[in-house]
Scaffold this motif. Structure first.
Motif, PDB file in Angstrom:
ATOM      1  N   ARG A  47       0.833  -1.209   0.000  1.00 37.22           N
ATOM      2  CA  ARG A  47       0.000   0.000   0.000  1.00 37.22           C
ATOM      3  C   ARG A  47       0.861   1.251   0.000  1.00 37.22           C
ATOM      4  O   ARG A  47       0.502   2.258  -0.626  1.00 37.22           O
ATOM      5  N   ASN A  48       1.987   1.217   0.696  1.00 38.13           N
ATOM      6  CA  ASN A  48       2.898   2.360   0.644  1.00 38.13           C
ATOM      7  C   ASN A  48       3.420   2.571  -0.775  1.00 38.13           C
ATOM      8  O   ASN A  48       3.599   3.716  -1.218  1.00 38.13           O
ATOM      9  N   ARG A  49       3.659   1.467  -1.499  1.00 29.99           N
ATOM     10  CA  ARG A  49       4.141   1.587  -2.871  1.00 29.99           C
ATOM     11  C   ARG A  49       3.079   2.239  -3.757  1.00 29.99           C
ATOM     12  O   ARG A  49       3.368   3.101  -4.588  1.00 29.99           O
ATOM     13  N   LEU A  50       1.837   1.823  -3.597  1.00 32.44           N
ATOM     14  CA  LEU A  50       0.754   2.434  -4.360  1.00 32.44           C
ATOM     15  C   LEU A  50       0.610   3.918  -4.014  1.00 32.44           C
ATOM     16  O   LEU A  50       0.434   4.771  -4.895  1.00 32.44           O
ATOM     17  N   ASN A  51       0.667   4.223  -2.719  1.00 32.04           N
ATOM     18  CA  ASN A  51       0.539   5.615  -2.274  1.00 32.04           C
ATOM     19  C   ASN A  51       1.726   6.445  -2.747  1.00 32.04           C
ATOM     20  O   ASN A  51       1.590   7.646  -3.019  1.00 32.04           O
ATOM     21  N   PHE A  52       2.892   5.835  -2.839  1.00 31.62           N
ATOM     22  CA  PHE A  52       4.086   6.518  -3.337  1.00 31.62           C
ATOM     23  C   PHE A  52       3.851   7.019  -4.763  1.00 31.62           C
ATOM     24  O   PHE A  52       4.145   8.178  -5.083  1.00 31.62           O
ATOM     25  N   HIS A  53       3.317   6.166  -5.612  1.00 36.65           N
ATOM     26  CA  HIS A  53       3.055   6.584  -6.987  1.00 36.65           C
ATOM     27  C   HIS A  53       1.977   7.666  -7.043  1.00 36.65           C
ATOM     28  O   HIS A  53       2.056   8.586  -7.862  1.00 36.65           O
ATOM     29  N   CYS A  54       0.982   7.560  -6.180  1.00 37.02           N
ATOM     30  CA  CYS A  54      -0.041   8.616  -6.124  1.00 37.02           C
ATOM     31  C   CYS A  54       0.575   9.955  -5.745  1.00 37.02           C
ATOM     32  O   CYS A  54       0.207  10.997  -6.305  1.00 37.02           O
ATOM     33  N   SER A  55       1.503   9.951  -4.799  1.00 41.22           N
ATOM     34  CA  SER A  55       2.142  11.193  -4.365  1.00 41.22           C
ATOM     35  C   SER A  55       2.970  11.807  -5.486  1.00 41.22           C
ATOM     36  O   SER A  55       2.966  13.032  -5.678  1.00 41.22           O
ATOM     37  N   VAL A  56       3.680  10.964  -6.237  1.00 35.95           N
ATOM     38  CA  VAL A  56       4.488  11.477  -7.349  1.00 35.95           C
ATOM     39  C   VAL A  56       3.608  12.158  -8.387  1.00 35.95           C
ATOM     40  O   VAL A  56       3.875  13.288  -8.819  1.00 35.95           O
ATOM     41  N   ASN A 102       6.962  15.830  -0.152  1.00 30.36           N
ATOM     42  CA  ASN A 102       7.266  15.532   1.240  1.00 30.36           C
ATOM     43  C   ASN A 102       6.666  14.198   1.668  1.00 30.36           C
ATOM     44  O   ASN A 102       7.216  13.491   2.517  1.00 30.36           O
ATOM     45  N   ASN A 103       5.524  13.859   1.052  1.00 26.00           N
ATOM     46  CA  ASN A 103       4.858  12.610   1.401  1.00 26.00           C
ATOM     47  C   ASN A 103       5.705  11.393   1.039  1.00 26.00           C
ATOM     48  O   ASN A 103       5.578  10.337   1.661  1.00 26.00           O
ATOM     49  N   LEU A 104       6.576  11.548   0.043  1.00 30.51           N
ATOM     50  CA  LEU A 104       7.468  10.450  -0.316  1.00 30.51           C
ATOM     51  C   LEU A 104       8.381  10.108   0.858  1.00 30.51           C
ATOM     52  O   LEU A 104       8.667   8.932   1.130  1.00 30.51           O
ATOM     53  N   TYR A 105       8.839  11.149   1.571  1.00 33.34           N
ATOM     54  CA  TYR A 105       9.657  10.922   2.763  1.00 33.34           C
ATOM     55  C   TYR A 105       8.813  10.385   3.916  1.00 33.34           C
ATOM     56  O   TYR A 105       9.240   9.492   4.651  1.00 33.34           O
ATOM     57  N   PHE A 106       7.588  10.916   4.054  1.00 29.93           N
ATOM     58  CA  PHE A 106       6.707  10.439   5.121  1.00 29.93           C
ATOM     59  C   PHE A 106       6.414   8.947   4.963  1.00 29.93           C
ATOM     60  O   PHE A 106       6.304   8.220   5.954  1.00 29.93           O
ATOM     61  N   LEU A 107       6.281   8.488   3.711  1.00 31.03           N
ATOM     62  CA  LEU A 107       5.978   7.073   3.485  1.00 31.03           C
ATOM     63  C   LEU A 107       7.136   6.175   3.915  1.00 31.03           C
ATOM     64  O   LEU A 107       6.914   5.058   4.382  1.00 31.03           O
ATOM     65  N   GLY A 160       0.238  17.123   3.976  1.00 29.88           N
ATOM     66  CA  GLY A 160       0.987  15.873   4.087  1.00 29.88           C
ATOM     67  C   GLY A 160       0.283  14.862   4.968  1.00 29.88           C
ATOM     68  O   GLY A 160       0.283  13.660   4.686  1.00 29.88           O
ATOM     69  N   THR A 161      -0.314  15.345   6.047  1.00 35.89           N
ATOM     70  CA  THR A 161      -1.091  14.457   6.909  1.00 35.89           C
ATOM     71  C   THR A 161      -2.280  13.873   6.162  1.00 35.89           C
ATOM     72  O   THR A 161      -2.575  12.675   6.274  1.00 35.89           O
ATOM     73  N   CYS A 162      -2.961  14.711   5.384  1.00 36.59           N
ATOM     74  CA  CYS A 162      -4.122  14.233   4.621  1.00 36.59           C
ATOM     75  C   CYS A 162      -3.742  13.111   3.666  1.00 36.59           C
ATOM     76  O   CYS A 162      -4.517  12.170   3.463  1.00 36.59           O
ATOM     77  N   LYS A 163      -2.560  13.204   3.070  1.00 39.00           N
ATOM     78  CA  LYS A 163      -2.142  12.187   2.104  1.00 39.00           C
ATOM     79  C   LYS A 163      -1.938  10.829   2.759  1.00 39.00           C
ATOM     80  O   LYS A 163      -2.028   9.800   2.092  1.00 39.00           O
ATOM     81  N   LEU A 164      -1.653  10.808   4.059  1.00 43.72           N
ATOM     82  CA  LEU A 164      -1.423   9.548   4.762  1.00 43.72           C
ATOM     83  C   LEU A 164      -2.702   8.914   5.286  1.00 43.72           C
ATOM     84  O   LEU A 164      -2.707   7.733   5.635  1.00 43.72           O
ATOM     85  N   LEU A 165      -3.791   9.680   5.342  1.00 36.70           N
ATOM     86  CA  LEU A 165      -4.998   9.187   5.989  1.00 36.70           C
ATOM     87  C   LEU A 165      -5.678   8.073   5.207  1.00 36.70           C
ATOM     88  O   LEU A 165      -6.409   7.261   5.783  1.00 36.70           O
ATOM     89  N   LYS A 166      -5.457   8.025   3.875  1.00 31.88           N
ATOM     90  CA  LYS A 166      -6.040   6.925   3.104  1.00 31.88           C
ATOM     91  C   LYS A 166      -5.473   5.578   3.552  1.00 31.88           C
ATOM     92  O   LYS A 166      -6.168   4.561   3.494  1.00 31.88           O
TER      93      LYS A 166
END
Length: 511
Positions: free
Chosen positions: A159-168, A316-321, A371-377
């Motif tokens: 899921r982090n990998r999927l979210n990583f691509h979404c952030s990019v 920044n979300n890439l680092y958060f992940l 950045g927090t919002c991006k992690l909530l999914k």
């Protein structure tokens, strides 16, 4: 012949995660522009009156909250049954249903975006209809795209990998904010309209192509599972004809199950405040630039600051992940709340006269909040797992749970402009719907505001800028401390879900 070979090879050039992430691009290039300019367009260009604005936002509040669970229920009601009830629905079939919905609603979402930028009715009526139409299609797109995160993978790393691509791709989509600032001119709206048409056209083509590629990929998986099921049927394997099928779960039963889901309740309490804060920052960012920084920075610097505040959260979300992978999503979100509180208190103590600190704080406040919002999914996906395990679902009702979260949290999107404009008028006497300041404000301006170097409006904007995040952070830390779906409990839930769906999950290593 050559065309057939090309069509067969084209989907293989991209991974599933890459295609899934690219859908975020076609959403973000439109939604960022919408968030930034829709209030200014109707107030400054179309001259909407205050009553129509409040009526429109109130109706939008109701529709915005109800359409998420409504569409989620229509999408996932066939999944709300026990593992023994009726034919099994495999994960590839679920994914295929969501992709079909995206291929239809994605282009319609882009077309509804265009309705804001041309005056085709009275301002009040157009405001109401455009908001409801746009949010309806946005809800369909966002629900199915978010639900795919829970359907395509179960493990945290996948899921982090999927979210990583979404952030990019969301970061790439945020560059539309950079471009929009060059076209925005409330006195001459023609160029901005052309810019919006170009964005919508790009989004329509993107939704059509990417959803088609993903559908072709998972259609093969569905056909394979159907062949296996037919073979088992012919051999009379895997059937229990004497088992009495159970009735599907009704909406009343589902709501009763959800009312016992304590982690869901604490999460939506925290997320309601987060949605409010995110939209407060988006709606009032131009106001803060104008009244706190415009006399001290150039228009070019303002556009750079605006663009960075939209692009940086995704980068920044890439680092958060990576931090989430190491410490867990729960801990990273808690650190972000504490950071938001600390930065806001520091800015309050520093005061409104430190221009460079203000620039950094205005940008960082939005960066860390978004950045927090991006992690909530990721957290909602974990709640989907818990709901699946606790209630023994046949398939995870991902879209429905995302919809129920939105039902409880999307009112914050409407409260943000309403409470923000009220606070500004109440404290400083400044009404954005009037060309002159209101004479009687509800709260007198402090003596400090009488200083000629610090106008009352500027001081009021500064206090709004720092006190809103302080209040939000304190409330969120309290709610988040009661959330228990992390650590060993979360790992146990994921193990149980993977075991229950072992025969139906997609091989996530192929993602």
């Amino acid at each position: 012949m050559g065309r057939r070979v090309w069509c067969c090879c084209w989907p293989g050039l991209f991974s599933t995660a890459l295609l899934y992430g690219s859908l975020a691009l076609f959403i973000s290039i439109l939604h960022n522009v919408f968030l930034l300019y829709y209030v200014q367009t109707f107030v400054s260009v179309y001259k909407i009156d205050k009553v129509s604005f409040w009526v429109g936002e109130t109706v939008f509040l109701i529709w915005n909250s109800l359409n998420d669970p409504l569409f989620g229920w229509l999408s996932d009601r066939s999944f709300l049954s026990s593992p023994q009830s009726g034919p099994q629905i495999t994960t590839p079939e679920v994914v295929l249903r969501r992709l079909k919905a995206l291929s239809t609603n994605g282009p319609l979402f882009a077309l509804s975006f265009l309705g804001f930028w041309v005056a085709w009715a009275s301002p009040g009526l157009q405001f109401l209809l455009c908001l409801c139409l746009y949010d309806g299609f946005l809800t369909m797109v966002d629900l199915h795209h978010s639900a795919l995160l829970a359907d395509l993978a179960v493990s945290t790393s996948d899921r982090n990998r999927l979210n990583f691509h979404c952030s990019v791709f969301s970061a790439l989509g945020s560059f539309s904010v950079f471009l929009s600032y060059s076209f925005w001119d409330k006195e001459d709206f023609y160029c901005f309209r052309l810019f919006c048409v170009a964005l919508a056209a790009f989004s329509i083509v993107g939704f059509f192509l990417v959803s088609r590629l993903l559908r072709d990929r998972f259609q093969k998986e569905v056909l394979l599972r159907q062949d296996e099921a037919q073979t088992l049927k012919d051999l009379n394997v895997g059937h229990a004809p004497l088992t009495q099928p159970e009735k599907p779960v009704t909406i009343r039963q589902y709501l009763k199950q959800l009312s016992r889901h304590k982690n869901f309740q604490w999460f939506v309490s925290m997320n309601l405040i987060q949605v409010f804060h995110c939209h407060f920052n988006s709606n009032f960012f131009p106001l803060f630039l104008e009244h706190l920084l415009s006399d001290n920075i150039s228009a070019y610097t303002g556009s750079i600051l605006l663009g960075i505040s939209y692009v940086a959260p995704h980068l920044n979300n890439l680092y958060f992940l990576t931090l989430c992978q190491r410490y867990g999503v729960y801990e990273v979100i808690r650190w972000l709340f504490m950071l938001k509180l600390g930065l806001s208190v520091a800015m309050l103590l520093a005061g409104a006269d430190h221009i460079y600190l203000l620039c950094i704080f205005i940008a960082s406040n939005r960066v860390f909040t978004e950045g927090t919002c991006k992690l909530l999914k990721l957290v909602v996906s974990d709640l989907v797992d818990e709901d699946f395990v606790v209630n023994r679902r046949q398939q995870a009702a991902s879209a429905l749970l995302f919809g129920m979260v939105a039902l409880m949290t999307k009112p914050g999107q409407t409260f943000a402009p309403l409470i923000g404009t009220w606070l500004l008028c109440a404290y400083t006497g400044y009404d954005i719907f009037e060309r002159g300041p209101v004479k009687d404000s509800l709260v007198s301006v402090p003596d400090v505001a009488s200083d000629p170097g610090t106008p009352p409006l500027r001081l009021g904007c500064f206090y709004m800028l720092v006190f809103v995040p302080i209040t939000c952070a304190l409330l969120q830390l309290v709610a988040w401390s009661r959330f228990t779906l992390h650590g060993r409990k979360l790992q146990g839930i994921k193990t149980l879900r993977q075991g229950a769906q072992h025969n139906h999950l997609i091989d996530v290593k192929a993602i």
